[in-house]
Write an enzyme that holds these catalytic residues in place. Structure first.
Site, PDB file in Angstrom:
ATOM      1  N   GLU A 106       0.924  -1.036   0.034  1.00  0.00           N
ATOM      2  CA  GLU A 106      -0.011   0.241   0.099  1.00  0.00           C
ATOM      3  C   GLU A 106       0.905   1.334  -0.116  1.00  0.00           C
ATOM      4  O   GLU A 106       1.727   1.504   1.105  1.00  0.00           O
ATOM      5  CB  GLU A 106      -1.048   0.092   1.339  1.00  0.00           C
ATOM      6  CG  GLU A 106      -1.790   1.259   1.445  1.00  0.00           C
ATOM      7  CD  GLU A 106      -2.550   1.428   2.747  1.00  0.00           C
ATOM      8  OE1 GLU A 106      -3.476   2.151   2.957  1.00  0.00           O
ATOM      9  OE2 GLU A 106      -1.942   0.814   3.745  1.00  0.00           O
ATOM     10  N   GLU A 155     -11.362   2.527   6.708  1.00  0.00           N
ATOM     11  CA  GLU A 155     -10.278   2.870   7.662  1.00  0.00           C
ATOM     12  C   GLU A 155     -10.228   4.388   7.972  1.00  0.00           C
ATOM     13  O   GLU A 155      -9.374   4.994   7.518  1.00  0.00           O
ATOM     14  CB  GLU A 155      -9.111   2.422   6.851  1.00  0.00           C
ATOM     15  CG  GLU A 155      -7.907   2.225   8.062  1.00  0.00           C
ATOM     16  CD  GLU A 155      -6.742   2.065   7.401  1.00  0.00           C
ATOM     17  OE1 GLU A 155      -5.732   1.329   7.919  1.00  0.00           O
ATOM     18  OE2 GLU A 155      -6.168   2.473   5.944  1.00  0.00           O
TER      19      GLU A 155
END
Length: 261
Positions: free
Chosen positions: A143, A242
């Site tokens: 990521e 998130e």
């Protein structure tokens, strides 16, 4: 319609961690993700998933000493054995939790570090991890993370992440595209979604409001529009929520109710 997973490391913090599973299920979530499972026995977490009809869709491999500021060891020369021991532990948890994705944090590149050396170590560890995970039916994710929230993080650009995945060529090595990090670093999120998802290299999405990382419908991202774009691409994975709720998790789920129609 996109499928959403509650991130239990950031959401439902008004509850003790093990009680967050039930809270997420009560709000209609069918899946969860979180940063790290290792403070709890895998069987205990499995029990919470089963008791609440939830699927585990993502967690992170051990990141080194997180409390001391480490954010992954996958790119740090001399710590390959530590990374591999930690990743084996992650696969053990993934098996018990029936979790199909593990995110590998790259780590911080200190001032003066040889970036090419760090990237070479990173690629070597990722290739090894993808090989180990392939037999278990697990995807390894990387990521890009923005430099404002995590200064010095090795990987910040989407194109670089896709280049690494392409270089290694493992079918179960994929990119975790967090729209919050992408907007802060690069912007042009709509084009990124329409370009990258059809490649098949995006294994997971995450959302949060920009710039404060609150609910995804707060701030500068038009989340209702972006969710429609994601639908348009045919993405069939999960979208991790998130974000840090501004004032109570359940109270801030208006965006989710709209997405569900």
């Amino acid at each position: 319609m996109p499928r959403f997973a509650a991130n239990l490391s950031m959401m439902y913090v008004e509850h003790a961690f093990l009680d967050r599973f039930a809270a997420a299920a009560a709000d209609g979530f069918t899946a969860v993700e979180f940063l790290f499972p290792y403070a709890y026995p895998a069987e205990q977490l499995r029990g919470r998933l089963d008791a609440n009809g939830l699927r585990q869709v993502l967690f992170n491999a051990p990141p080194g000493d997180f409390d001391a500021g480490e954010r992954g060891v996958a790119s740090i020369p001399g710590r390959e054995a530590e990374f591999r021991d930690g990743f084996r532990r992650a696969l053990d948890y993934a098996e018990t939790l029936d979790c199909p994705r593990v995110h590998v944090m790259a780590g911080l590149a200190q001032a003066g570090a040889d970036r090419e050396e760090r990237l070479a170590v990173y690629r070597g560890n990722l290739a090894w991890a993808a090989g180990q995970a392939g037999g278990a039916g697990v995807d390894v994710l990387i990521e890009p993370i923005n430099q404002r929230d995590m200064p010095g993080y090795l990987l910040s650009l989407q194109d670089e992440a896709h280049h690494i995945v392409g270089q290694i060529g493992a079918p179960n090595l994929k990119v975790q595209l967090d729209l919050y990090h992408c907007q802060i670093t690069e912007g042009d999120v709509t084009v990124r979604l329409r370009t990258d998802i059809p490649t098949g290299r995006v294994g997971h999405l995450q959302i949060a409001g920009v710039p404060d990382r609150h609910e995804p419908d707060s701030g500068e991202l038009a989340i209702d529009y972006l969710l429609a774009v994601i639908d348009e691409t045919g993405f069939d994975g999960w979208i991790g929520c998130e974000y840090r709720p501004a004032a109570g998790t359940s109270e801030g789920l208006g965006w989710l109710r709209r997405a569900r129609g």
